[in-house]
Write an enzyme that holds these catalytic residues in place. Structure first.
Site, PDB file in Angstrom:
ATOM      1  N   GLU A  99      -8.725  17.213   9.288  1.00  0.00           N
ATOM      2  CA  GLU A  99      -8.329  16.828   7.939  1.00  0.00           C
ATOM      3  C   GLU A  99      -9.316  17.445   6.966  1.00  0.00           C
ATOM      4  O   GLU A  99     -10.530  17.400   7.178  1.00  0.00           O
ATOM      5  CB  GLU A  99      -8.349  15.307   7.796  1.00  0.00           C
ATOM      6  N   ARG A 138      -3.468  17.570   6.091  1.00  0.00           N
ATOM      7  CA  ARG A 138      -3.394  17.102   7.475  1.00  0.00           C
ATOM      8  C   ARG A 138      -2.292  17.875   8.181  1.00  0.00           C
ATOM      9  O   ARG A 138      -1.412  18.436   7.532  1.00  0.00           O
ATOM     10  CB  ARG A 138      -3.108  15.596   7.532  1.00  0.00           C
ATOM     11  N   HIS A 190       0.854  -1.190   0.000  1.00  0.00           N
ATOM     12  CA  HIS A 190       0.000   0.000   0.000  1.00  0.00           C
ATOM     13  C   HIS A 190       0.889   1.239   0.000  1.00  0.00           C
ATOM     14  O   HIS A 190       1.070   1.917   1.010  1.00  0.00           O
ATOM     15  CB  HIS A 190      -0.916   0.001   1.225  1.00  0.00           C
ATOM     16  N   GLU A 193      -5.742  16.814  -0.135  1.00  0.00           N
ATOM     17  CA  GLU A 193      -5.900  16.380   1.248  1.00  0.00           C
ATOM     18  C   GLU A 193      -4.887  17.116   2.114  1.00  0.00           C
ATOM     19  O   GLU A 193      -3.700  17.180   1.787  1.00  0.00           O
ATOM     20  CB  GLU A 193      -5.716  14.867   1.361  1.00  0.00           C
TER      21      GLU A 193
END
Length: 578
Positions: free
Chosen positions: A295, A443, A101, A441
């Site tokens: 997030e 964070r 992954h 995204e």
């Protein structure tokens, strides 16, 4: 996606076809071809007790694949040692594999042929031990093949947990530690770090690790345990595949109940507003001040991000839904029909101009899904709100960077980046180019402060993107920035290159600093990731040189000393570590 495969026509990319492809990606490295009988000729002297087979390799988004590589599944750490010594004697390289992954070529680079002297070592079958090492303070001994979901479940059953963790539960612990995997968390206003917890990466929780390293006295590779106070351990805590770790002891702390509230009603112009502007106050930084854990997922060509905010909440609020297991966003984990149809058409027909339609479809699926599944306000033990990505989610490629800054400057970094991204996306669209069809995204984490390990003389992970800079003690925070798009999207590499150049030049070590996110895409040319030799050979090493701690070359020297035969190597790693 090749031109020949596109030529199969739209029918090949029906929703069913798209989901079947997603299922094949999810299967990934699990597809194996047994081949022990032929090993006697090709792999003479290979340890007989170790399971051996031919295997396919596929990374997360399917852009790095290989078919028919030799792989093995050692049953324990001693068998790993046997395999590594065999590889050294035969002139082979060893690549540890967990769940595959990841995006970057740290395991194997694209183009690795079946007859290459490369041996994949699968950690999941045999290196999965879990035991509680101590309780006060708490520590857990874990094999590197254990998944994060299993590890967090083990901790939860004993009243323990972590402050933050990556969203996918299928990551193996070894893979997560190799690339300093992280979640999203900084202290909220008035919050203090709990014993056994960190706001940095998972690597910062390691108390000791056991690795297979070269021992000159034995003239062989052996198992050796390194404490967190060992200078060599600092190079192994985030090793990028230049080492093989079999087991670690991790610090853990008391578990917490977290409330996760999702919102889709705050415009990007407000959430990402420049500090001191006309914002009504609902800025990204304001949510960090309030809860410490946030997030933002901002789908391309939309105006309202999906904002998730976690807060430490000991008892269940009246409006929250109690969750007793992870993965509570089924509309995200399982590709909705409209999203699958659009993604399939975009890829099969090269209909990149549909990116705005896909972005809005993804936003609508999230906004409606949050309400329909009662998941806009959930509460439960930390694991159940922190893990939310399954292998069945939409497979996209991603770039990744961590910008070191001070906590007070987080909103500035977010505002500058999102403004540049929006302007660049608009510029490309004006000339008929749509390189992004996924999302941005964002964070925010703390850094890898070694004192968080609550271990005497602990050292910071030398190659972690969250390693503090001694020359900038005011930098206590990292803003993580990722942009996602479907694999093969036209002009994506060129777009990513412009974003990367903006980050490297804007945050060049003056008032902030850009480091690459190891597992994602970086070092872009106009054609491909991991190809810009200036970034690989200059910008990346320079970002770790603070004039005080070991620099890039010194850290590389430790890895070379522990693996002088470069058994843990590949063509890409030789560019990073010549």
């Amino acid at each position: 996606m090749t031109e020949s495969s596109r030529g199969e026509g739209p029918s090949a990319w029906s929703r069913r076809g798209f989901l079947l492809t997603a299922a094949a990606l999810a299967a990934g490295s699990q597809v194996v071809i047994q081949g022990r009988a032929e090993a006697a000729d090709e792999l003479p002297g290979f340890p007989e007790e170790v399971d051996l087979y031919r295997s396919a390799y596929r990374n997360w988004d399917g852009e790095i694949t290989a078919v028919g590589l030799w792989a093995c599944a050692p049953g324990d750490a001693d068998q790993v040692v046997q395999v590594v010594n065999w590889a050294r004697q035969q002139g082979w390289t060893v690549r540890a594999r967990g769940s595959s992954h990841g995006w970057s070529p740290l395991t194997i680079p694209e183009g690795t042929e079946a007859d290459a002297p490369v041996l994949l070592v699968d950690t999941v079958p045999g290196l999965t031990g879990l035991s509680l090492e101590s309780t006060a303070p708490a520590a857990v001994r874990a094999g590197t093949g254990v998944t994060l979901e299993t590890l967090l479940g083990f901790l939860e059953d004993r009243g323990l947990g972590l402050t933050a963790t990556p969203a996918p539960g299928d990551l193996t612990l070894g893979g997560a530690l190799a690339i300093d995997a992280h979640g999203t968390a900084v202290p909220a206003d008035g919050e203090s770090r709990l014993p056994g917890h960190t706001y940095g990466s998972l690597s910062n929780l390691v108390l000791s690790l056991t690795a297979v390293v070269w021992d000159a006295d034995s003239d062989a590779y052996v198992l050796r345990t390194f404490g967190r106070d060992d200078p060599d351990c600092a190079a192994l805590l985030t090793h990028l595949g230049r080492a093989l770790i079999t087991e670690v002891v991790l610090r853990a702390g008391a578990n917490t109940n977290l409330r996760c509230v999702s919102r889709t009603d705050i415009p990007a112009a407000e959430l990402f507003a420049a500090p001191g502007g006309d914002s009504a106050g609902r800025t990204f930084a304001s949510f960090l001040d309030e809860a410490g854990r946030a997030e933002a997922i901002w789908f391309a060509f939309t105006e309202f991000p999906w904002l998730k905010v976690w807060s430490v909440t000991p008892t269940k609020p009246l409006t929250s839904r109690r969750v007793t297991s992870p993965y509570n966003y089924p509309f995200s984990d399982n590709v909705p029909t409209v999203v699958a149809d659009l993604a399939g058409r975009i890829v099969s027909d090269a209909a990149w101009y549909l990116a705005p339609v896909l972005g809005n479809a993804q936003f609508t699926a999230a906004a409606v899904g949050l309400t329909a599944t009662l998941s806009a306000d959930i509460w439960g033990p930390s694991k159940n709100t922190l893990l939310y990505i399954k292998p069945t989610t939409l497979r996209v490629t991603a770039n990744g960077y961590a910008v070191h800054t001070s906590r007070a400057e987080v909103q500035r970094v977010v505002a500058e980046f999102t403004a540049f991204y929006r302007e660049l996306l608009t510029t490309y669209a004006a000339r008929g180019s749509y390189p992004v069809n996924g999302s941005v995204e964002i964070r925010v984490t703390g850094l890898d402060e070694p004192s968080d390990a609550d271990s005497t003389d602990a050292r910071a992970p030398l190659l972690s993107a969250l390693r503090p800079r001694a020359d900038h003690p005011e930098w206590d925070t990292a803003v993580w920035l990722d942009v996602l798009t479907l694999p093969g999207t036209a002009d994506a590499a060129a777009f990513y290159r412009e974003l990367e150049r903006f980050l490297l030049t804007t945050y060049d070590g003056g008032h902030a600093l850009t480091r690459v996110e190891w597992s994602k895409g970086w070092a872009y040319t106009d054609e491909a990731a991991w190809s810009d030799q200036e970034v690989i050979g200059s910008a990346v090493p320079a970002s770790f040189d603070d004039g005080v701690g070991p620099d890039w070359e010194q850290t590389a020297g430790v890895l070379d000393r522990l693996d002088p035969h470069r058994v843990y190597d590949n063509a890409f790693l030789r560019q990073l570590f010549p």
